[in-house]
Structure formats: structure tokens, C-alpha cells
Write a protein that holds these residues in place. Structure first.
Motif, PDB file in Angstrom:
ATOM      1  N   MET A  95     -34.398  33.027  -9.360  1.00 40.53           N
ATOM      2  CA  MET A  95     -34.282  32.989  -8.596  1.00 40.53           C
ATOM      3  C   MET A  95     -32.863  34.136  -8.036  1.00 40.53           C
ATOM      4  SD  MET A  95     -33.681  29.980  -6.804  1.00 40.53           S
ATOM      5  CE  MET A  95     -32.534  29.330  -7.949  1.00 40.53           C
ATOM      6  N   THR A  96     -32.794  35.476  -7.462  1.00 37.28           N
ATOM      7  CA  THR A  96     -31.731  36.354  -6.791  1.00 37.28           C
ATOM      8  C   THR A  96     -30.575  35.602  -6.236  1.00 37.28           C
ATOM      9  OG1 THR A  96     -33.276  36.927  -5.061  1.00 37.28           O
ATOM     10  CG2 THR A  96     -33.896  38.319  -6.961  1.00 37.28           C
ATOM     11  N   ALA A  97     -29.951  36.616  -6.160  1.00 33.47           N
ATOM     12  CA  ALA A  97     -28.815  35.756  -5.360  1.00 33.47           C
ATOM     13  C   ALA A  97     -29.165  35.519  -3.614  1.00 33.47           C
ATOM     14  CB  ALA A  97     -27.205  36.780  -5.288  1.00 33.47           C
ATOM     15  N   ASP A  98     -30.556  36.460  -3.041  1.00 29.20           N
ATOM     16  CA  ASP A  98     -31.588  36.502  -2.384  1.00 29.20           C
ATOM     17  C   ASP A  98     -32.158  35.012  -1.413  1.00 29.20           C
ATOM     18  OD1 ASP A  98     -29.528  38.731  -1.097  1.00 29.20           O
ATOM     19  OD2 ASP A  98     -31.139  39.780  -1.061  1.00 29.20           O
ATOM     20  N   ASP A  99     -32.715  35.154  -3.074  1.00 24.99           N
ATOM     21  CA  ASP A  99     -33.460  33.636  -2.907  1.00 24.99           C
ATOM     22  C   ASP A  99     -32.766  33.051  -2.353  1.00 24.99           C
ATOM     23  OD1 ASP A  99     -35.347  35.266  -3.843  1.00 24.99           O
ATOM     24  OD2 ASP A  99     -35.412  35.194  -5.376  1.00 24.99           O
ATOM     25  N   ILE A 100     -31.113  32.258  -3.042  1.00 28.09           N
ATOM     26  CA  ILE A 100     -30.544  31.342  -3.100  1.00 28.09           C
ATOM     27  C   ILE A 100     -29.838  31.412  -1.563  1.00 28.09           C
ATOM     28  CG2 ILE A 100     -28.712  30.154  -3.715  1.00 28.09           C
ATOM     29  CD1 ILE A 100     -29.004  30.415  -6.628  1.00 28.09           C
ATOM     30  N   ARG A 101     -29.499  32.412  -0.874  1.00 25.61           N
ATOM     31  CA  ARG A 101     -29.344  32.899   0.143  1.00 25.61           C
ATOM     32  C   ARG A 101     -29.879  31.886   1.260  1.00 25.61           C
ATOM     33  NH1 ARG A 101     -25.848  36.180  -0.445  1.00 25.61           N
ATOM     34  NH2 ARG A 101     -27.131  38.183  -0.852  1.00 25.61           N
ATOM     35  N   GLU A 117     -21.218  25.853 -11.012  1.00 27.11           N
ATOM     36  CA  GLU A 117     -20.849  27.580 -11.597  1.00 27.11           C
ATOM     37  C   GLU A 117     -22.292  28.745 -11.638  1.00 27.11           C
ATOM     38  OE1 GLU A 117     -17.767  29.388 -11.107  1.00 27.11           O
ATOM     39  OE2 GLU A 117     -16.265  27.274 -11.517  1.00 27.11           O
ATOM     40  N   TYR A 118     -23.075  27.972 -11.636  1.00 26.14           N
ATOM     41  CA  TYR A 118     -24.127  28.937 -12.063  1.00 26.14           C
ATOM     42  C   TYR A 118     -24.428  30.290 -11.926  1.00 26.14           C
ATOM     43  CZ  TYR A 118     -29.606  30.761 -11.966  1.00 26.14           C
ATOM     44  OH  TYR A 118     -30.840  31.446 -11.380  1.00 26.14           O
ATOM     45  N   ALA A 119     -24.422  31.538 -11.824  1.00 29.47           N
ATOM     46  CA  ALA A 119     -24.316  32.986 -11.014  1.00 29.47           C
ATOM     47  C   ALA A 119     -24.899  32.765  -9.352  1.00 29.47           C
ATOM     48  CB  ALA A 119     -24.536  33.728 -11.231  1.00 29.47           C
ATOM     49  N   GLY A 120     -26.410  32.911  -9.279  1.00 33.84           N
ATOM     50  CA  GLY A 120     -27.092  32.673  -8.646  1.00 33.84           C
ATOM     51  C   GLY A 120     -25.986  32.454  -7.241  1.00 33.84           C
ATOM     52  N   ILE A 147     -17.876  23.620  -9.159  1.00 39.36           N
ATOM     53  CA  ILE A 147     -18.188  22.409 -10.346  1.00 39.36           C
ATOM     54  C   ILE A 147     -17.882  23.548 -10.940  1.00 39.36           C
ATOM     55  CG2 ILE A 147     -19.960  20.943 -10.188  1.00 39.36           C
ATOM     56  CD1 ILE A 147     -16.002  19.435 -11.147  1.00 39.36           C
ATOM     57  N   ASN A 148     -17.506  23.591 -12.864  1.00 39.48           N
ATOM     58  CA  ASN A 148     -17.318  23.814 -14.152  1.00 39.48           C
ATOM     59  C   ASN A 148     -17.859  22.974 -14.758  1.00 39.48           C
ATOM     60  OD1 ASN A 148     -17.644  24.997 -16.680  1.00 39.48           O
ATOM     61  ND2 ASN A 148     -15.642  26.759 -15.759  1.00 39.48           N
ATOM     62  N   HIS A 149     -19.021  22.678 -14.789  1.00 41.34           N
ATOM     63  CA  HIS A 149     -19.144  21.269 -15.253  1.00 41.34           C
ATOM     64  C   HIS A 149     -18.912  21.853 -17.088  1.00 41.34           C
ATOM     65  CE1 HIS A 149     -22.760  20.081 -12.864  1.00 41.34           C
ATOM     66  NE2 HIS A 149     -21.047  19.614 -12.462  1.00 41.34           N
ATOM     67  N   SER A 150     -19.340  23.002 -17.327  1.00 38.57           N
ATOM     68  CA  SER A 150     -18.994  23.029 -18.802  1.00 38.57           C
ATOM     69  C   SER A 150     -17.383  22.141 -19.154  1.00 38.57           C
ATOM     70  CB  SER A 150     -18.721  24.391 -19.571  1.00 38.57           C
ATOM     71  OG  SER A 150     -17.776  25.218 -18.922  1.00 38.57           O
ATOM     72  N   ARG A 151     -16.184  22.603 -18.305  1.00 32.73           N
ATOM     73  CA  ARG A 151     -15.452  21.871 -18.281  1.00 32.73           C
ATOM     74  C   ARG A 151     -15.102  20.105 -17.579  1.00 32.73           C
ATOM     75  NH1 ARG A 151     -10.870  22.940 -15.612  1.00 32.73           N
ATOM     76  NH2 ARG A 151     -11.807  24.320 -13.737  1.00 32.73           N
ATOM     77  N   VAL A 152     -15.559  19.977 -16.987  1.00 33.46           N
ATOM     78  CA  VAL A 152     -15.522  18.492 -16.451  1.00 33.46           C
ATOM     79  C   VAL A 152     -16.580  18.546 -15.426  1.00 33.46           C
ATOM     80  CG1 VAL A 152     -14.638  19.878 -14.296  1.00 33.46           C
ATOM     81  CG2 VAL A 152     -13.534  17.241 -15.479  1.00 33.46           C
ATOM     82  N   TYR A 153     -16.860  17.422 -14.922  1.00 35.47           N
ATOM     83  CA  TYR A 153     -17.618  16.823 -13.512  1.00 35.47           C
ATOM     84  C   TYR A 153     -17.306  16.129 -12.614  1.00 35.47           C
ATOM     85  CZ  TYR A 153     -21.337  17.862 -17.532  1.00 35.47           C
ATOM     86  OH  TYR A 153     -22.495  18.432 -17.938  1.00 35.47           O
TER      87      TYR A 153
END
Ligand SMILES: [Zn+2]
Length: 304
Positions: free
Chosen positions: A187-193, A211-214, A227-233
Motif C-alpha cells: 500500500m502507498t500512503a495515498d492508499d492508506i489515506r 509506526e508503519y511508514a505507510g 505506538i512503537n511496537h519494537s519498544r513497547v506495547y
């Protein structure tokens, strides 16, 4: 939720089922499904007098029953079996396999399988946008793998493994769910929007994602917490007193339900049918606290 026992108690005969379906579909005024006219009368049968199931249109002169134009039409299956199957599906929190339903209803599996797909096809979204605290996320679920793809299965894709089918969903905390199958692999950022605006009432919602870049840049359109899942839930911030902690646990529990249903009950979900299974899981989730799921489904099934 309407149980199997209740189906047989409330609608003990075929005619009772027809009368109930007529009430759900038409209320007081039956309409001709062919021309829309309201000048209709019950068919007269020389031997039996008025028959419960057939109507005659005074305008186009055609005869019809309440099932014309619905998922129940031309199925050669009586309505009581249909009602029973709907009840079993709505009550099966972890999903219901066609095999199990066939055993429960003493019917052939292929017949039940196609009935279940007809029922799923009626489960349209209510069209109302989500509001309040909304969590959004994508997931990758097992599609049926073609042999040609088998060697790719273990290679990780851009996000999620290959051979799996991406879906996206948004859910109100303590409320309703919307979910759909994503057409593309990425998905592109446009798709997500587009998904965000298609599912969420922007000014009336606070969105939480990971935190997914999309999801970058969404804060131009909507109040957006991540939420940054690599750090905390679960995280708390200045707004947590009002909007609750930052987490996506609600939508992740939805994905757990979907994945469990696919692995345990639906089996071999192809790309073609995945939207139908997703509709079923979504409908059941949204109906979890209402007593109207059964009749609402009948209404959807008779008002395509
Ligand atoms: Zn007519």
C-alpha cells in the motif's frame, strides 16, 4: 442471539418462516419484486384456498413469493434450514466449518458450503463511519497457496510474508469494526489515506496505529497517535486521561479472531472468497452485543 432452539420454537413450520420473512422484508405492505407495485394479493389455490406463500401482482400479473430476489431464492432448501444455518453461523464465535454445519443440519457439505457463501454475501457494511477512539492496523492472513508460489512462502515480503493476503481494519475501542481485503501487495500512503477516509469520521475520531511508514503524514487529516511496537506495547501520553493509553490491542484481537477462524474452521480460504469470510467475522464482531443480529441479517438478505 437467536439460538437453534429458538428458531424451532418461534417458527415451527415452513409457513411460520415465510410469514416472518414477509414481515422483515415488507412490514405491512408487500411489494411486487418484479415491478415494485403495491397492488398485490395472495394467490388463490382451488384446492387449498389462500396459500400462505405465493402472491400475485395486479399490475404485471406475475406470481411471486417473499424469497424472489433474495439469497433464499431458487435454492430448493426450506426456510427453516436457512434460519437454522444462520443461527449456527451467528452463534459460532470461532467460526463454523461447512463440514460441521453439514453434520449439524444433516445436509450435504457442498450444499451447506454454497448456502453459507450466500449468507456471507448478504452481510453488507452499515455504511456508518467509525468515531471516537479508533485503532487501525493491517494483517496478513493465509490465502490458499498455489503450488507455483510454494517456494516463496518462507521469504519475508515488504511487510508480512509472501503467499499471504493483506487485509486492513479499523475498530472503535468498545465499538464497531470495519475491515476489508487489500487489492495490492503493497500500500502507498495515498492508499492508506483512502482507507482512513473511507472508514473513519475524521473530525470525530482519534486514530491509533503502529509506526508503519505507510501511516506517515496522516496527522494532517486526523488526530493521530502511534505506538512503537519494537519498544513497547502500551504507552501513555498527555492525552491518555481522555483518550486512553496508546495501543492497538483491540484491532490485534480482531486479527486473532480472524486468523483462528481461518486456521481452525474455514480452511483453504482463497483470495476470491476471503472478502466473504471477512464480512462474516466483521458482522459477528459488530453484532456481539445486540439481540438483533438475526433479523438484521434477514433484512439484509431480503433487501439486496
Ligand atoms: Zn408486478
Amino acid at each position: 442471539m437467536t439460538s437453534l432452539v429458538e428458531v424451532y420454537r418461534r417458527w415451527p413450520t415452513k409457513d411460520d418462516c415465510i410469514a416472518h420473512l414477509e414481515a422483515v422484508r415488507w412490514g405491512e405492505q408487500p411489494l411486487c419484486p418484479y415491478c415494485g407495485a403495491d397492488r398485490v394479493s395472495r394467490n388463490r389455490d382451488a384446492k387449498r384456498g389462500l396459500t400462505a406463500s405465493r402472491w400475485k401482482c395486479q399490475r404485471c400479473d406475475r406470481s411471486f413469493s417473499v424469497t424472489v430476489g433474495t439469497i433464499f431464492h431458487n435454492s430448493h432448501i426450506d426456510l427453516q434450514r436457512w434460519f437454522s444455518l444462520i443461527s449456527l453461523m451467528l452463534n459460532a464465535k470461532k467460526g463454523l466449518s461447512a463440514m460441521q454445519a453439514a453434520r449439524d443440519l444433516d445436509m450435504r457439505r457442498p450444499t451447506v458450503w454454497s448456502m453459507m457463501h450466500r449468507i456471507r454475501s448478504a452481510l453488507a457494511d452499515d455504511g456508518k463511519l467509525l468515531a471516537g477512539i479508533v485503532e487501525m492496523d493491517e494483517a496478513y492472513v493465509d490465502g490458499k497457496r498455489r503450488p507455483a508460489n510454494r517456494k516463496d512462502d518462507d521469504q519475508p515480503g515488504p511487510r508480512g510474508p509472501c503467499g499471504k493476503q493483506p487485509v486492513i481494519g479499523a475498530v472503535e475501542r468498545g465499538g464497531r469494526l470495519k475491515a476489508m481485503v487489500i487489492d495490492k501487495a503493497e500500500m502507498t500512503a495515498d492508499d492508506i489515506r483512502n482507507y482512513v477516509t473511507g472508514m473513519i469520521d475524521l473530525p470525530r475520531a482519534v486514530l491509533t496505529t503502529d509506526e508503519y511508514a505507510g501511516y506517515n503524514g496522516l496527522n494532517k487529516n486526523i488526530a493521530h497517535r502511534r505506538i512503537n511496537h519494537s519498544r513497547v506495547y502500551v504507552e501513555r501520553d498527555l492525552f491518555s486521561a481522555e483518550f486512553g493509553p496508546i495501543q492497538t490491542n483491540t484491532i490485534e484481537s480482531v486479527w486473532a479472531i480472524l486468523k483462528r477462524a481461518i486456521a481452525g474452521q474455514f480452511h483453504h480460504v482463497s483470495r476470491k472468497y476471503l472478502p466473504l469470510y471477512l464480512s462474516e467475522v466483521t458482522y459477528r464482531y459488530n453484532a456481539r452485543r445486540t439481540g438483533e443480529a438475526f433479523d438484521r441479517l434477514l433484512h439484509l438478505a431480503t433487501n439486496p
